[in-house]
Design an enzyme around this catalytic site. Structure first.
Site, PDB file in Angstrom:
ATOM      1  N   ILE A  41       0.841  -1.202   0.000  1.00 43.36           N
ATOM      2  CA  ILE A  41       0.000   0.000   0.000  1.00 43.36           C
ATOM      3  C   ILE A  41       0.875   1.250   0.000  1.00 43.36           C
ATOM      4  CG2 ILE A  41      -1.816   1.279   1.219  1.00 43.36           C
ATOM      5  CD1 ILE A  41      -2.731  -1.510   2.316  1.00 43.36           C
ATOM      6  N   CYS A  42       1.984   1.205   0.749  1.00 39.42           N
ATOM      7  CA  CYS A  42       2.898   2.344   0.778  1.00 39.42           C
ATOM      8  C   CYS A  42       3.487   2.604  -0.610  1.00 39.42           C
ATOM      9  CB  CYS A  42       4.015   2.116   1.796  1.00 39.42           C
ATOM     10  SG  CYS A  42       3.421   2.032   3.495  1.00 39.42           S
ATOM     11  N   GLU A  43       3.796   1.519  -1.321  1.00 42.40           N
ATOM     12  CA  GLU A  43       4.335   1.671  -2.677  1.00 42.40           C
ATOM     13  C   GLU A  43       3.305   2.340  -3.584  1.00 42.40           C
ATOM     14  OE1 GLU A  43       6.162  -1.073  -6.241  1.00 42.40           O
ATOM     15  OE2 GLU A  43       6.794  -1.485  -4.180  1.00 42.40           O
ATOM     16  N   MET A  46       3.115   6.090  -2.778  1.00 45.90           N
ATOM     17  CA  MET A  46       4.228   6.884  -3.318  1.00 45.90           C
ATOM     18  C   MET A  46       4.148   6.980  -4.844  1.00 45.90           C
ATOM     19  SD  MET A  46       5.718   8.062  -0.660  1.00 45.90           S
ATOM     20  CE  MET A  46       4.086   8.013   0.073  1.00 45.90           C
TER      21      MET A  46
END
Length: 148
Positions: A41-43, A46
């Site tokens: 999810i962080c990828e 970003m």
């Protein structure tokens, strides 16, 4: 938080270059907090900032990512994601200091919340939202807020 002066800070980005929030007065800055590099999810969070970078620029906004990961990890992750413009900042030491300044540090987990904080041209917090940790922040709500 909204309407308050945003706490100033200096962090290093993925290239080891200093980023000082107060250096960007006259521009809006989107602080996109994410828990950890190298997670799905962080990828996506970003990459969405990178993909919308030009749209942010037209709205006088500088988007940046922030997490507690160290600079070498951020650098490898940025290369892995193919980031060309987006700066991702390391809030590694003192661990989570900036997340704590913004009330976003999860003490028991040692990571930040997933959140978007928009700092206006005068250095005040204009938008502040914490998202469920497994939910991708919706950039449309930021754009609507900016264009509203």
């Amino acid at each position: 938080m909204i309407g308050e002066k945003a706490p100033d800070f200096v962090l290093k980005d993925q290239n080891g270059e200093e980023f000082k929030l107060s250096d960007f007065r006259g521009k809006k800055v989107l602080l996109s907090f994410h828990p950890l590099a190298w997670t799905g999810i962080c990828e996506k969070q970003m990459k969405a900032l990178e993909e919308n970078y030009e749209k942010f620029e037209t709205l006088n906004v500088l988007p940046v990512g922030i997490s507690v990961d160290p600079v070498p990890s951020k650098k490898a992750w940025a290369e892995h994601m193919g980031l060309k413009k987006l700066r991702i900042l390391s809030d590694f030491w003192p661990h989570g200091k900036v997340a704590k300044l913004y009330g976003l540090f999860r003490e028991k987990d040692g990571i930040s919340e997933r959140a978007n904080v928009l700092v206006d041209e005068e250095g005040k917090i204009a938008f502040y939202k914490v998202y469920p940790i497994r939910e991708l922040p919706n950039l449309e709500e930021i754009f609507e807020f900016l264009e509203g």
